[in-house]
Design a protein around this motif. Structure first.
Motif, PDB file in Angstrom:
ATOM      1  N   ALA A  35       1.318   2.346  -7.237  1.00  0.00           N
ATOM      2  CA  ALA A  35       1.376   3.306  -6.128  1.00  0.00           C
ATOM      3  C   ALA A  35       2.765   3.909  -5.982  1.00  0.00           C
ATOM      4  O   ALA A  35       2.911   5.107  -5.719  1.00  0.00           O
ATOM      5  CB  ALA A  35       0.945   2.632  -4.833  1.00  0.00           C
ATOM      6  N   ALA A  36       3.799   3.101  -6.152  1.00  0.00           N
ATOM      7  CA  ALA A  36       5.173   3.572  -5.958  1.00  0.00           C
ATOM      8  C   ALA A  36       5.762   4.254  -7.190  1.00  0.00           C
ATOM      9  O   ALA A  36       6.775   4.948  -7.088  1.00  0.00           O
ATOM     10  CB  ALA A  36       6.063   2.398  -5.549  1.00  0.00           C
ATOM     11  N   GLY A  59      -2.058  12.676 -15.467  1.00  0.00           N
ATOM     12  CA  GLY A  59      -1.408  12.078 -14.314  1.00  0.00           C
ATOM     13  C   GLY A  59      -1.249  10.583 -14.499  1.00  0.00           C
ATOM     14  O   GLY A  59      -1.455  10.041 -15.587  1.00  0.00           O
ATOM     15  N   LYS A  60      -0.894   9.890 -13.418  1.00  0.00           N
ATOM     16  CA  LYS A  60      -0.629   8.448 -13.503  1.00  0.00           C
ATOM     17  C   LYS A  60      -1.871   7.662 -13.906  1.00  0.00           C
ATOM     18  O   LYS A  60      -1.788   6.730 -14.716  1.00  0.00           O
ATOM     19  CB  LYS A  60      -0.114   7.917 -12.165  1.00  0.00           C
ATOM     20  N   GLU A  61      -3.010   8.006 -13.331  1.00  0.00           N
ATOM     21  CA  GLU A  61      -4.226   7.258 -13.645  1.00  0.00           C
ATOM     22  C   GLU A  61      -4.608   7.428 -15.109  1.00  0.00           C
ATOM     23  O   GLU A  61      -5.074   6.482 -15.751  1.00  0.00           O
ATOM     24  CB  GLU A  61      -5.365   7.692 -12.723  1.00  0.00           C
ATOM     25  N   ASP A  62      -4.405   8.617 -15.642  1.00  0.00           N
ATOM     26  CA  ASP A  62      -4.676   8.865 -17.060  1.00  0.00           C
ATOM     27  C   ASP A  62      -3.733   8.057 -17.937  1.00  0.00           C
ATOM     28  O   ASP A  62      -4.132   7.510 -18.972  1.00  0.00           O
ATOM     29  CB  ASP A  62      -4.536  10.358 -17.351  1.00  0.00           C
ATOM     30  N   MET A 117      -3.359  -4.372 -12.198  1.00  0.00           N
ATOM     31  CA  MET A 117      -4.727  -4.029 -11.842  1.00  0.00           C
ATOM     32  C   MET A 117      -5.202  -4.832 -10.634  1.00  0.00           C
ATOM     33  O   MET A 117      -5.887  -4.315  -9.753  1.00  0.00           O
ATOM     34  CB  MET A 117      -5.651  -4.269 -13.029  1.00  0.00           C
ATOM     35  N   LEU A 118      -4.858  -6.102 -10.596  1.00  0.00           N
ATOM     36  CA  LEU A 118      -5.258  -6.938  -9.460  1.00  0.00           C
ATOM     37  C   LEU A 118      -4.645  -6.412  -8.170  1.00  0.00           C
ATOM     38  O   LEU A 118      -5.316  -6.330  -7.138  1.00  0.00           O
ATOM     39  CB  LEU A 118      -4.805  -8.383  -9.699  1.00  0.00           C
ATOM     40  N   ALA A 119      -3.376  -6.026  -8.227  1.00  0.00           N
ATOM     41  CA  ALA A 119      -2.677  -5.577  -7.030  1.00  0.00           C
ATOM     42  C   ALA A 119      -3.160  -4.206  -6.548  1.00  0.00           C
ATOM     43  O   ALA A 119      -3.164  -3.937  -5.346  1.00  0.00           O
ATOM     44  CB  ALA A 119      -1.176  -5.532  -7.305  1.00  0.00           C
ATOM     45  N   GLU A 120      -3.555  -3.350  -7.481  1.00  0.00           N
ATOM     46  CA  GLU A 120      -3.829  -1.958  -7.129  1.00  0.00           C
ATOM     47  C   GLU A 120      -5.317  -1.593  -7.112  1.00  0.00           C
ATOM     48  O   GLU A 120      -5.669  -0.438  -6.852  1.00  0.00           O
ATOM     49  CB  GLU A 120      -3.115  -1.037  -8.124  1.00  0.00           C
ATOM     50  N   ALA A 121      -6.205  -2.538  -7.402  1.00  0.00           N
ATOM     51  CA  ALA A 121      -7.631  -2.209  -7.540  1.00  0.00           C
ATOM     52  C   ALA A 121      -8.209  -1.549  -6.297  1.00  0.00           C
ATOM     53  O   ALA A 121      -8.997  -0.604  -6.401  1.00  0.00           O
ATOM     54  CB  ALA A 121      -8.420  -3.470  -7.884  1.00  0.00           C
ATOM     55  N   GLY A 122      -7.838  -2.017  -5.126  1.00  0.00           N
ATOM     56  CA  GLY A 122      -8.392  -1.459  -3.903  1.00  0.00           C
ATOM     57  C   GLY A 122      -7.982  -0.018  -3.649  1.00  0.00           C
ATOM     58  O   GLY A 122      -8.753   0.775  -3.105  1.00  0.00           O
ATOM     59  N   ASN A 123      -6.761   0.333  -4.042  1.00  0.00           N
ATOM     60  CA  ASN A 123      -6.255   1.678  -3.798  1.00  0.00           C
ATOM     61  C   ASN A 123      -6.571   2.664  -4.917  1.00  0.00           C
ATOM     62  O   ASN A 123      -6.582   3.874  -4.691  1.00  0.00           O
ATOM     63  CB  ASN A 123      -4.734   1.630  -3.596  1.00  0.00           C
TER      64      ASN A 123
END
Length: 217
Positions: A35-36, A59-62, A117-123
């Motif tokens: 996220a950051a 982008g970042k997700e890509d 992935m564990l930390a960011e899965a919800g967002n």
């Protein structure tokens, strides 16, 4: 100064741009959190302009998806090939498969991706869903086949394989998460190799067939 020396390094190595960007993205994502993390920081780490990033990734997700696709998925393919070529016991194959993933992921910089992935899965559900399907579930399926084959052979206890595979790899995943969270704070960092050996011994003992099961009684 020669013409080569005056040229930007990306002109001299244009074919390496995507991999350099992926390497930079991995470092920034793990250090900052997804996220950051900012694309301009990824670009700066790779030695290019932010605009150059968009020539290769949307982008970042890509970028994150490409990291998984280019670095982790091939390791899974190697494990699957190992399973196809194996001619020994299910126990030996299980050790080889888990060991291969441990060495290529847990002991390398790629270990930051599962923790990320564990930390960011919800967002960020889309990258998380891709990781779940392309890595986690695929890895589970490969290990589950070996567990079930071992049960049929009488090497392993009769257990619900869908649950057994999750529990079997849980200690390995715990070590990966620990590596990128509390291990840097420990006075004596976790010995990852020793941890793996003990965890593997305990999990194999937990699924080993009882004498009565091995005898088919």
């Amino acid at each position: 100064m020669t013409e080569n020396e005056a040229s930007p390094r990306w002109q001299r190595r244009a074919d390496e741009r995507p991999q350099e960007l992926l390497d930079a993205a991995l470092a920034v994502f793990v250090e900052r959190g997804f996220a950051a993390a900012r694309l301009d920081e990824v670009a700066r780490r790779a030695g290019v302009s932010k605009g150059t990033v968009y020539l290769y990734f949307s982008g970042k997700e890509d970028l994150l998806k490409a990291l998984v696709e280019s670095a982790i998925v091939p390791e899974l393919e190697n494990v699957e090939a190992l399973a196809r070529a194996h001619a020994g016991s299910s126990r030996e194959l299980l050790i080889a498969m888990v060991g291969a993933m441990w060495r290529s992921i847990a002991l390398s910089p790629l270990s930051g991706i599962p923790k990320l992935m564990l930390a960011e899965a919800g967002n960020f559900p889309e990258p998380a869903r891709y990781f779940l399907e392309a890595v986690i579930q695929r890895h589970w399926a490969a290990l589950r086949r070996v567990l079930e084959e071992g049960m049929e052979r009488g090497e392993f206890r009769r257990l619900p394989s869908d649950l057994a595979v999750r529990i079997f790899i849980a200690p390995m995943m715990m070590a990966v998460f620990w590596k990128h969270s509390f291990m840097p704070l420990e006075a004596t960092p976790l010995d990852m190799e020793r941890y793996f050996a003990v965890a593997l011994d305990m999990t194999l003992a937990g699924i080993a067939a009882h004498p009565s099961e091995r005898n088919g009684t």
